[in-house]
Structure formats: C-alpha cells, structure tokens
Design an enzyme around this catalytic site. Structure first.
Site, PDB file in Angstrom:
ATOM      1  N   ALA A 315       0.839  -1.209   0.000  1.00  0.00           N
ATOM      2  CA  ALA A 315       0.000   0.000   0.000  1.00  0.00           C
ATOM      3  C   ALA A 315       0.868   1.251   0.000  1.00  0.00           C
ATOM      4  CB  ALA A 315      -0.907  -0.006   1.226  1.00  0.00           C
ATOM      5  N   LYS A 336      -4.486  -5.965   5.862  1.00  0.00           N
ATOM      6  CA  LYS A 336      -3.454  -5.731   6.876  1.00  0.00           C
ATOM      7  C   LYS A 336      -3.158  -7.027   7.618  1.00  0.00           C
ATOM      8  CE  LYS A 336      -4.032  -1.484   8.835  1.00  0.00           C
ATOM      9  NZ  LYS A 336      -4.689  -0.246   9.349  1.00  0.00           N
ATOM     10  N   ASP A 371     -13.809   1.092   9.918  1.00  0.00           N
ATOM     11  CA  ASP A 371     -14.337  -0.239  10.201  1.00  0.00           C
ATOM     12  C   ASP A 371     -13.347  -1.267   9.661  1.00  0.00           C
ATOM     13  OD1 ASP A 371     -16.099  -2.164  11.018  1.00  0.00           O
ATOM     14  OD2 ASP A 371     -17.450  -1.961   9.306  1.00  0.00           O
TER      15      ASP A 371
HETATM   16  N1  ATP Z   1      -7.175   2.108   5.738  1.00  0.00           N
HETATM   17  C1  ATP Z   1      -6.035   2.446   5.137  1.00  0.00           C
HETATM   18  N2  ATP Z   1      -6.052   3.104   3.965  1.00  0.00           N
HETATM   19  C2  ATP Z   1      -4.913   3.446   3.329  1.00  0.00           C
HETATM   20  N3  ATP Z   1      -3.689   3.171   3.788  1.00  0.00           N
HETATM   21  C3  ATP Z   1      -3.595   2.506   4.960  1.00  0.00           C
HETATM   22  C4  ATP Z   1      -4.754   2.118   5.692  1.00  0.00           C
HETATM   23  N4  ATP Z   1      -4.339   1.477   6.801  1.00  0.00           N
HETATM   24  C5  ATP Z   1      -2.976   1.494   6.751  1.00  0.00           C
HETATM   25  N5  ATP Z   1      -2.522   2.100   5.657  1.00  0.00           N
HETATM   26  C6  ATP Z   1      -1.113   2.302   5.258  1.00  0.00           C
HETATM   27  O1  ATP Z   1      -0.320   1.315   5.865  1.00  0.00           O
HETATM   28  C7  ATP Z   1       0.587   1.884   6.814  1.00  0.00           C
HETATM   29  C8  ATP Z   1       0.680   1.034   8.037  1.00  0.00           C
HETATM   30  O2  ATP Z   1      -0.601   0.832   8.605  1.00  0.00           O
HETATM   31  P1  ATP Z   1      -0.894   1.055  10.156  1.00  0.00           P
HETATM   32  O3  ATP Z   1      -0.580   2.441  10.519  1.00  0.00           O
HETATM   33  O4  ATP Z   1      -2.256   0.560  10.432  1.00  0.00           O
HETATM   34  O5  ATP Z   1       0.157   0.024  10.754  1.00  0.00           O
HETATM   35  P2  ATP Z   1       1.152   0.136  11.988  1.00  0.00           P
HETATM   36  O6  ATP Z   1       2.133  -0.915  11.772  1.00  0.00           O
HETATM   37  O7  ATP Z   1       0.330   0.071  13.225  1.00  0.00           O
HETATM   38  O8  ATP Z   1       1.791   1.565  11.833  1.00  0.00           O
HETATM   39  P3  ATP Z   1       2.823   2.283  12.835  1.00  0.00           P
HETATM   40  O9  ATP Z   1       4.147   1.930  12.340  1.00  0.00           O
HETATM   41  O10 ATP Z   1       2.468   3.712  12.602  1.00  0.00           O
HETATM   42  O11 ATP Z   1       2.468   1.794  14.180  1.00  0.00           O
HETATM   43  C9  ATP Z   1       0.068   3.275   7.075  1.00  0.00           C
HETATM   44  O12 ATP Z   1       1.112   4.157   7.416  1.00  0.00           O
HETATM   45  C10 ATP Z   1      -0.602   3.638   5.760  1.00  0.00           C
HETATM   46  O13 ATP Z   1       0.357   4.138   4.847  1.00  0.00           O
END
Ligand code: ATP
Ligand code: MG
Length: 578
Positions: A315, A336, A371
């Site tokens: 993504a 994810k 969601d």
């Molecule tokens: N619903 C979404 N729509 C578009 N892009 C998304 C979405 N969810 C996540 N992403 C992309 O994926 C990346 C990682 O997702 P997310 O922030 O949920 O994971 P994380 O591993 O918890 O992140 P962090 O490293 O900030 O803790 C985000 O920075 C974003 O670029």
C-alpha cells in the site's frame, strides 16, 4: 448407516442450523426493539450496553449450534458429503424467509468453523448469492411512499405522524414547517411530487434517522431527517438533502445502526438507490448485518480478481511497524496482516493488537475510526502478488502468511476501506486543502476524546482522507480508552544537564501522556502548525484532556452528530453562545 437414517440425520442437522439462525434473528430483533425504547426514554447507557450485546449474538448462536451439531453428527461433522447434503436441506428450509441471504451467510459461518476452510469450498458453502433468488417481498415491505396532496408542510407533517414514538413529538407542526423551509431552500417546492422513506427507523447512539428520497419533476433527491430526544420528546434536529451528506451518516467509520427489517435485502437495495456510490457490503454493515457484509466484501474481492489482472501490491504510504499493509490497485480496500515482530519502540504483543481491533469494533466509532473486517484462512494465487510484496511478506509476516507452492495462504488479516494517508495527501495538497485537513485532524482528536478514545499513535501517517475530505484514524495498536491515560504536565528541568538532555530525565509511566509534546511530535510544517494552533491550541494542554476524562468519569454520553451545524433546524446551545 442406511439411506433413510442418513436422511433423518441430515434433516435434523439442517434443522439445528436453521434453529440457531432463528435464535440469532430473534435476539437481533429484541435488541433492535430495545433501541427504539432506549431512544424514546433517552436511556443512553442502555444504548451502549446493547451495542456491545448485539456483537455477541452471532458468535453465540453459531457456537451453540455447533455444540448441538457435534452431539448429533459425531465424527461425521467433518464429512464433506454430509455437509453438501446439509446445505441442500438447509437451503430448502430457509428459502421462504425474507432474510434468506443472511441465512446463507450464517450457514457458511458453520462450515468455516469446521473446515477452517481455505478459500471457498463450493461443495459445502453458499458461494454466490445462493441457490434460489430471494422471495419477492410484498410491495411496500421496505418503504412507505407519501404522495403530496397539499403544501410541503402538510406533506412533512403527514410523514412525522406516520412515524410515531411512544413519547411523542415535541412540536411536530413546528418541525414540519422548518423542514418544509429547508426543502424549499434546496428544491423547487412546486416540483415535489412525493417522499418515499425506508419503513424502519435507523437508530444509533443518541439519534434516530428517517431515510429516503424526495421525488421531484427533475429526479430524486436524497432525504434524511435526524431525530433526537433532548428533553423527553422527539424533535427533528437536522435535515439532509444531499447525497454526500447522507452518505456520511451511513459512513463505514460509524457504529452500525439498529434497524428492524423483515426484508433486509429490500431495505439495502433502497438505500443503494439513495447512495449509489456506497458498496452493498457497506450498506449491510451499516444496518447491522455485518457478517453478511463481510461475505459480500469477500465475494467482491474474488470477483475483482476474476475480472481484472490486478495484483496485490504494497500500500502507498509509510510502512507499518506492526502491520504489513497491501492493496489491489483497482479496489479501494487495504489488507493488513500482523507482522511477526514489531519494530522498535513498539512493545505491544500480537494478542494486544487483536484486542485493540476488537475494542474499536465494539466501541462507538464516532465517524473517526475505520471499520475493519477480520478474515481467517484465505487463499490466493501467488501469481496475483507483486514480487516486492512476496518478498516483504516472506520476511516480516511468516506467521500470518504462508507460501504453499502456487498459493499464498493468509491465516489472519484485517480489511479496511482504503483511504489516502494524510502524510501522502499533505505532500501534494494545495495550501487551503492542507489547512482544512489540519483543522479536521484536531477535530478527530476532539471527537475521539468525546467518545472516550485516545488514539495513541497520533502521527499524520495514521490518519486517512476520505473522498468527502473527512479524516479517519486507522492505526489501532496504541489506541486506548481516554480514562486509562495519565495526562501530565512536563516537569520543569532542575539543572542545565536535564534541560539539554535528549531523553526524558523524569520517570515516564506506560500510560503517561504529555500533551505539550504533541507540538513537536506531530512534526507539522510551520504554516500548518500555525493553523493547528489557531483552532486547537487547547489540545496541547493537560486541562482539556482531564476535562474530557472527568466527563467520562461522570458517565456522560456525548454523541457526535454526523452532520454540519448548517443542516440543523435549531442551533445547539453552544453554537448560540458562540
Ligand atoms: N485504511 C487504510 N487506507 C490506506 N492506507 C492505509 C490504511 N491502513 C494502513 N494504511 C497504510 O499502511 C501503513 C501502516 O498501517 P498502520 O498504521 O495501520 O500500521 P502500523 O504498523 O500500526 O503503523 P505504525 O508503524 O504507525 O504503528 C500506514 O502508514 C498507511 O500508509
Ligand atoms: Mg501506522
């Protein structure tokens, strides 16, 4: 076992599943009826309680059914030909139901639990929309049409009278007049022919909604009337006459409505005519049939793969430390998976990450939390994954993703609507749009605080922009209840050494939060920081957060209404004071 014994076994088995489904539907109806009573009696804690209760109905019904089925079938519970026969018999049993599509999804929940089905198994599941088309409902099953006979005001009054509430309207005639004026502002009054509304009321939080459309000489215009109960009687709080505004009320970032429906298919089809851009799957979610919504989402992913050459790709945006996130370019969904290990400084465990997603699922999402649907045991062709993504998953997500020959098997993932990550958006947005997004950003923090949520990781990359320009949060691993946080002032440095220290020299507990730090933490460029401070300075002070905590400690229920104040028929108290 001879053939007739077999037959009896299958009939009993199918009856158990059909009975479990009826139990679920009855529970769903009861809780929906309660939603009406809570609204009429302004019992907002009851609303919160039932929202949590409703989430368990489905899993409980499936779980209880599985136990009974296990007792009946013994070892044959894993026998595919038996399930094939069960499906046929069950299909006949549920065919006359108005909610046959939900009944089919319900059956699939059983088979997936038993077979941990990898992908769809056509022999035991309902794959497309079922064997038989849904029965044709009686006309008017899902909607009521109000032809216009006299003035607009009279028409609206007639509508309000048709939807009666036990506690009554505060001033139906006055409201009808205001609604008629709002309609005249937006439409040519002479052209209004009729209003058609969904028969059921949509209950959620502290509000209820009537939804439908106005028929005019020049086509249909969506119509939503938002009802509230501020002082024991019902009032119309707002009128929406625009597809975007209506769509925001039904957003995937809000909790699901409580809706009494005998023919969910008809209600959803009607909503789709008002919000043609919303996927049917999301509309099913919105009316509380989220398991069927999930089935439809899954089917739309399969259909997308069948009808395009799209491949799963990483993504856009910054890579996650906890999640590995990928997408299909032509479908606005992200996938994810939880990584094997989390990068420094993340300390959460896998179970905690899942618990956070679960917390969000059950909590008021306030229009600000995306969601997420949870899937297990999915299988796709490896050829549909980009090389880069395969490499990444093969390194960081070996627990969740397994490469088996030509297949990719995903043990566990979440799907969400794909948004534009705010950091990506700000890179190219014109200044006014960027400013608006930053004002929205502060508003998200406020809305979440009002519903007792602290997002934790507030970096811009964790927020996404919708096509309506709304901002929504999607990174849940550090999210928690506001009342669990300890908001602190930064201690004053006592020595020069402390002053220049790059690490905190004072003790920082796990739940300690220093709002003053947000200013530098966010890393906003100067012009945007300026905008942020102009609108949301108070978010940098402990006072604001403690005030919000107090409010939750007192048990106040704050509802975030999903429309602009300009749509309201009377200004709110605070607005009048401003
Ligand atoms: N619903 C979404 N729509 C578009 N892009 C998304 C979405 N969810 C996540 N992403 C992309 O994926 C990346 C990682 O997702 P997310 O922030 O949920 O994971 P994380 O591993 O918890 O992140 P962090 O490293 O900030 O803790 C985000 O920075 C974003 O670029
Ligand atoms: Mg993130």
């Amino acid at each position: 076992m001879n053939e007739s014994q077999d037959r009896i076994l299958v009939e009993r088995g199918a009856a158990i599943i059909a009975e479990a489904f009826r139990t679920y539907v009855e529970g769903f109806r009861d809780v929906t009826r309660n939603a009406r009573e809570h609204f009429e009696s302004a019992n907002w804690h009851g609303v919160q309680h039932d929202a949590a209760l409703r989430f368990d109905l489905y899993a409980n019904a499936v779980g209880a059914g599985l136990v009974k089925l296990g007792e009946l079938l013994g070892a044959r519970i894993e026998d595919r030909p038996t399930w094939n026969a069960l499906r046929e018999t069950y299909a006949e049993a549920v065919a006359p139901r108005g909610d046959v599509e939900l009944a089919e999804s319900f059956f699939n929940s059983f088979t997936r639990k038993i077979f941990h089905t990898i992908g769809v198994d056509p022999a035991v599941e309902f794959i497309s929309s079922g064997t038989a088309p849904p029965p044709v409902p009686r006309p008017g099953a899902a909607t009521v049409r109000f032809p216009r006979a006299g003035s607009l005001r009279r028409l609206v009054r007639e509508i309000l009278d048709a939807y009666d509430f036990a506690c009554g309207w505060e001033d139906a005639d006055g409201d009808a007049g205001k609604i008629a004026i709002a309609m005249e502002d937006r439409l040519n009054a002479r052209e209004v022919r009729a209003v058609e509304l969904a028969r059921p009321v949509f209950f959620r939080g502290k509000a209820a909604y009537l939804a439908g459309r106005v028929e005019t000489d020049h086509g249909d215009v969506p119509l939503v009337m938002a009802l509230t109960n501020p002082g024991g009687k019902i009032v119309v709080d707002a009128v929406l006459l625009d597809e975007n505004d209506v769509s925001i009320v039904f957003s995937f970032a809000r909790s699901y409505f409580f809706v009494e429906m005998e023919w969910p298919h008809e209600t959803v089809a009607f909503l789709k005519t008002i919000m043609p851009r919303k996927p049917i799957a999301e509309l099913y979610n919105a009316v509380g049939c989220n398991k069927h919504g999930k089935t439809l989402l899954y089917r739309s992913i399969l259909r997308h793969l069948e009808t395009t050459d799209d491949r799963f790709e990483i993504a856009p945006g910054q890579r996650g430390m906890v999640m590995s996130v990928f997408t299909l370019p032509g479908l606005d969904v992200v996938f994810k998976v939880i990584k094997d290990r989390f990068d420094y400084p993340k300390t959460v465990t896998h179970q905690e990450v899942r618990d956070k997603y679960r917390l969000v699922f059950r909590h008021d999402r306030a229009g600000r939390l995306v969601d997420a649907q949870e899937f297990e045991h999915l299988e796709f062709d490896r050829s549909r994954f980009s090389d880069e993504l395969c490499r990444e998953l093969g390194i960081v997500a070996t627990d969740a993703v397994e490469f088996r020959g030509e297949s990719v098997v995903i043990r566990h993932l979440y799907t969400e609507r794909r948004l534009r990550p705010l950091d990506v958006y700000l890179r190219t947005a014109e200044l006014p749009a960027a400013r608006e997004a930053i004002v929205e950003y502060g508003q998200v923090l406020r809305d979440l605080a009002a519903t007792n949520i602290f997002p934790g990781d507030m970096l811009l990359k964790n927020f996404g922009v919708t096509r309506h320009g709304r901002l929504i949060f999607y990174d849940y691993d550090e999210l928690c209840l506001l009342t669990e946080c300890n908001f602190r002032e930064l201690p004053q440095a006592r020595t020069d050494l402390e002053e220049v220290s790059s690490e905190p020299w004072y003790y920082v507990g796990e739940r300690d939060i220093f709002p003053e730090e947000f200013r530098s933490f966010l890393g906003l460029r100067k012009d945007l920081l300026h905008t942020f401070l102009a609108h949301h300075e108070e978010l940098l002070h402990v006072d604001f957060w403690r005030r919000m905590q107090d409010l939750h400690h007192r048990g106040e229920v704050v509802d975030i209404f999903p429309y602009r104040s300009s749509s309201r028929l009377r200004g709110s108290e605070e607005e009048l004071q401003r």
